[in-house]
Design a protein around this motif. Structure first.
Motif, PDB file in Angstrom:
ATOM      1  N   GLU A 134      -8.367 -12.524   1.838  1.00 54.40           N
ATOM      2  CA  GLU A 134      -7.275 -11.937   1.064  1.00 54.40           C
ATOM      3  C   GLU A 134      -6.048 -11.915   1.953  1.00 54.40           C
ATOM      4  N   GLN A 135      -4.893 -12.006   1.343  1.00 56.22           N
ATOM      5  CA  GLN A 135      -3.635 -11.946   2.075  1.00 56.22           C
ATOM      6  C   GLN A 135      -2.801 -10.777   1.561  1.00 56.22           C
ATOM      7  N   LEU A 136      -2.080 -10.127   2.469  1.00 54.00           N
ATOM      8  CA  LEU A 136      -1.150  -9.090   2.045  1.00 54.00           C
ATOM      9  C   LEU A 136      -0.007  -9.742   1.293  1.00 54.00           C
ATOM     10  N   ALA A 137       0.420  -9.102   0.227  1.00 53.18           N
ATOM     11  CA  ALA A 137       1.576  -9.610  -0.511  1.00 53.18           C
ATOM     12  C   ALA A 137       2.812  -9.440   0.367  1.00 53.18           C
ATOM     13  N   GLN A 138       3.649 -10.444   0.376  1.00 54.71           N
ATOM     14  CA  GLN A 138       4.892 -10.371   1.141  1.00 54.71           C
ATOM     15  C   GLN A 138       5.897  -9.530   0.383  1.00 54.71           C
ATOM     16  N   PRO A 139       6.603  -8.627   1.075  1.00 60.49           N
ATOM     17  CA  PRO A 139       7.582  -7.795   0.386  1.00 60.49           C
ATOM     18  C   PRO A 139       8.697  -8.650  -0.206  1.00 60.49           C
ATOM     19  N   ALA A 140       9.216  -8.203  -1.342  1.00 58.67           N
ATOM     20  CA  ALA A 140      10.314  -8.925  -1.997  1.00 58.67           C
ATOM     21  C   ALA A 140      11.562  -8.839  -1.128  1.00 58.67           C
ATOM     22  N   ALA A 141      12.278  -9.941  -1.048  1.00 54.04           N
ATOM     23  CA  ALA A 141      13.488  -9.978  -0.194  1.00 54.04           C
ATOM     24  C   ALA A 141      14.692  -9.438  -0.907  1.00 54.04           C
ATOM     25  N   PHE A 184     -13.427  -0.681   0.516  1.00 52.08           N
ATOM     26  CA  PHE A 184     -13.706  -1.199   1.850  1.00 52.08           C
ATOM     27  C   PHE A 184     -13.881  -2.714   1.839  1.00 52.08           C
ATOM     28  N   ALA A 185     -14.437  -3.239   0.774  1.00 45.37           N
ATOM     29  CA  ALA A 185     -14.581  -4.698   0.656  1.00 45.37           C
ATOM     30  C   ALA A 185     -13.209  -5.371   0.694  1.00 45.37           C
ATOM     31  N   SER A 186     -12.206  -4.718   0.127  1.00 53.09           N
ATOM     32  CA  SER A 186     -10.854  -5.260   0.152  1.00 53.09           C
ATOM     33  C   SER A 186     -10.295  -5.257   1.581  1.00 53.09           C
ATOM     34  N   ILE A 187     -10.566  -4.183   2.332  1.00 48.95           N
ATOM     35  CA  ILE A 187     -10.146  -4.120   3.739  1.00 48.95           C
ATOM     36  C   ILE A 187     -10.830  -5.236   4.523  1.00 48.95           C
ATOM     37  N   ASP A 188     -12.113  -5.390   4.299  1.00 43.66           N
ATOM     38  CA  ASP A 188     -12.883  -6.425   4.998  1.00 43.66           C
ATOM     39  C   ASP A 188     -12.357  -7.827   4.668  1.00 43.66           C
ATOM     40  N   ALA A 189     -11.960  -8.031   3.422  1.00 37.58           N
ATOM     41  CA  ALA A 189     -11.416  -9.330   3.010  1.00 37.58           C
ATOM     42  C   ALA A 189     -10.091  -9.610   3.711  1.00 37.58           C
ATOM     43  N   LEU A 190      -9.281  -8.586   3.888  1.00 39.32           N
ATOM     44  CA  LEU A 190      -8.029  -8.760   4.638  1.00 39.32           C
ATOM     45  C   LEU A 190      -8.330  -9.140   6.080  1.00 39.32           C
ATOM     46  N   ARG A 191      -9.306  -8.458   6.646  1.00 44.21           N
ATOM     47  CA  ARG A 191      -9.667  -8.713   8.049  1.00 44.21           C
ATOM     48  C   ARG A 191     -10.157 -10.147   8.244  1.00 44.21           C
ATOM     49  N   SER A 192     -10.969 -10.615   7.307  1.00 43.62           N
ATOM     50  CA  SER A 192     -11.542 -11.955   7.442  1.00 43.62           C
ATOM     51  C   SER A 192     -10.572 -13.064   7.026  1.00 43.62           C
ATOM     52  N   GLY A 193      -9.495 -12.682   6.355  1.00 42.64           N
ATOM     53  CA  GLY A 193      -8.513 -13.681   5.931  1.00 42.64           C
ATOM     54  C   GLY A 193      -8.755 -14.230   4.542  1.00 42.64           C
ATOM     55  N   ALA A 213      -0.252  -7.061  12.273  1.00 40.40           N
ATOM     56  CA  ALA A 213       1.083  -6.616  12.704  1.00 40.40           C
ATOM     57  C   ALA A 213       1.887  -6.022  11.541  1.00 40.40           C
ATOM     58  N   VAL A 214       1.205  -5.154  10.783  1.00 34.72           N
ATOM     59  CA  VAL A 214       1.860  -4.422   9.696  1.00 34.72           C
ATOM     60  C   VAL A 214       1.504  -2.942   9.849  1.00 34.72           C
ATOM     61  N   ARG A 215       2.071  -2.114   8.996  1.00 33.90           N
ATOM     62  CA  ARG A 215       1.750  -0.688   9.021  1.00 33.90           C
ATOM     63  C   ARG A 215       0.441  -0.436   8.264  1.00 33.90           C
ATOM     64  N   ARG A 216      -0.249   0.622   8.675  1.00 37.74           N
ATOM     65  CA  ARG A 216      -1.496   1.005   8.001  1.00 37.74           C
ATOM     66  C   ARG A 216      -1.223   1.283   6.529  1.00 37.74           C
ATOM     67  N   SER A 217      -0.086   1.887   6.232  1.00 36.18           N
ATOM     68  CA  SER A 217       0.251   2.191   4.840  1.00 36.18           C
ATOM     69  C   SER A 217       0.358   0.917   4.003  1.00 36.18           C
ATOM     70  N   ASP A 218       0.779  -0.190   4.613  1.00 38.32           N
ATOM     71  CA  ASP A 218       0.838  -1.465   3.887  1.00 38.32           C
ATOM     72  C   ASP A 218      -0.563  -1.920   3.487  1.00 38.32           C
ATOM     73  N   VAL A 219      -1.509  -1.747   4.396  1.00 37.39           N
ATOM     74  CA  VAL A 219      -2.896  -2.119   4.103  1.00 37.39           C
ATOM     75  C   VAL A 219      -3.457  -1.202   3.022  1.00 37.39           C
ATOM     76  N   LEU A 220      -3.235   0.108   3.156  1.00 33.36           N
ATOM     77  CA  LEU A 220      -3.757   1.054   2.166  1.00 33.36           C
ATOM     78  C   LEU A 220      -3.128   0.825   0.793  1.00 33.36           C
ATOM     79  N   ASN A 221      -1.832   0.504   0.765  1.00 35.34           N
ATOM     80  CA  ASN A 221      -1.178   0.197  -0.514  1.00 35.34           C
ATOM     81  C   ASN A 221      -1.740  -1.071  -1.136  1.00 35.34           C
ATOM     82  N   HIS A 222      -2.035  -2.068  -0.303  1.00 34.78           N
ATOM     83  CA  HIS A 222      -2.635  -3.309  -0.799  1.00 34.78           C
ATOM     84  C   HIS A 222      -4.001  -3.017  -1.440  1.00 34.78           C
ATOM     85  N   VAL A 223      -4.801  -2.217  -0.743  1.00 32.05           N
ATOM     86  CA  VAL A 223      -6.126  -1.862  -1.272  1.00 32.05           C
ATOM     87  C   VAL A 223      -5.978  -1.144  -2.610  1.00 32.05           C
ATOM     88  N   LYS A 224      -5.055  -0.214  -2.686  1.00 31.93           N
ATOM     89  CA  LYS A 224      -4.851   0.543  -3.929  1.00 31.93           C
ATOM     90  C   LYS A 224      -4.377  -0.381  -5.055  1.00 31.93           C
TER      91      LYS A 224
END
Length: 85
Positions: free
Chosen positions: A78-85, A67-76, A36-47
């Motif tokens: 790896e976690q996406l970094a939470q944006p700073a508040a 791609f291994a990083s994408i797969d790790a996100l999918r499997s759980g 439930a995030v934007r694709r750009s968030d995933v691509l930025n995480h990979v980068k």
């Protein structure tokens, strides 16, 4: 197409690198929808994690690492970094 179909196409080294990178970006969209995030968030995480831009991967090895990083996100594993508040 499903994540699995795109994943197989990413691994097919008979296809040009740019086409395989497109399938990797499609996988990123599937992961983004799952998280439930934007694709750009995933691509930025990979980068950020790998230093590899999936808009222009430089080699087969770079694509595999990204791609291994994408797969790790999918499997759980790896976690996406939470944006700073």
């Amino acid at each position: 197409m499903s994540y699995s179909t795109h994943r197989r196409k990413v691994a097919d080294t008979t296809v040009p690198l740019e086409h395989r990178a497109s399938h990797a970006r499609s996988c990123a969209l599937h992961v983004a929808n799952k998280l439930a995030v934007r694709r750009s968030d995933v691509l930025n995480h990979v980068k950020q994690q790998t230093g590899i831009d999936l808009d222009m991967p430089c080699s087969d090895e770079a694509l595999a690492i990204a791609f291994a990083s994408i797969d790790a996100l999918r499997s759980g594993t790896e976690q996406l970094a939470q944006p700073a508040a």
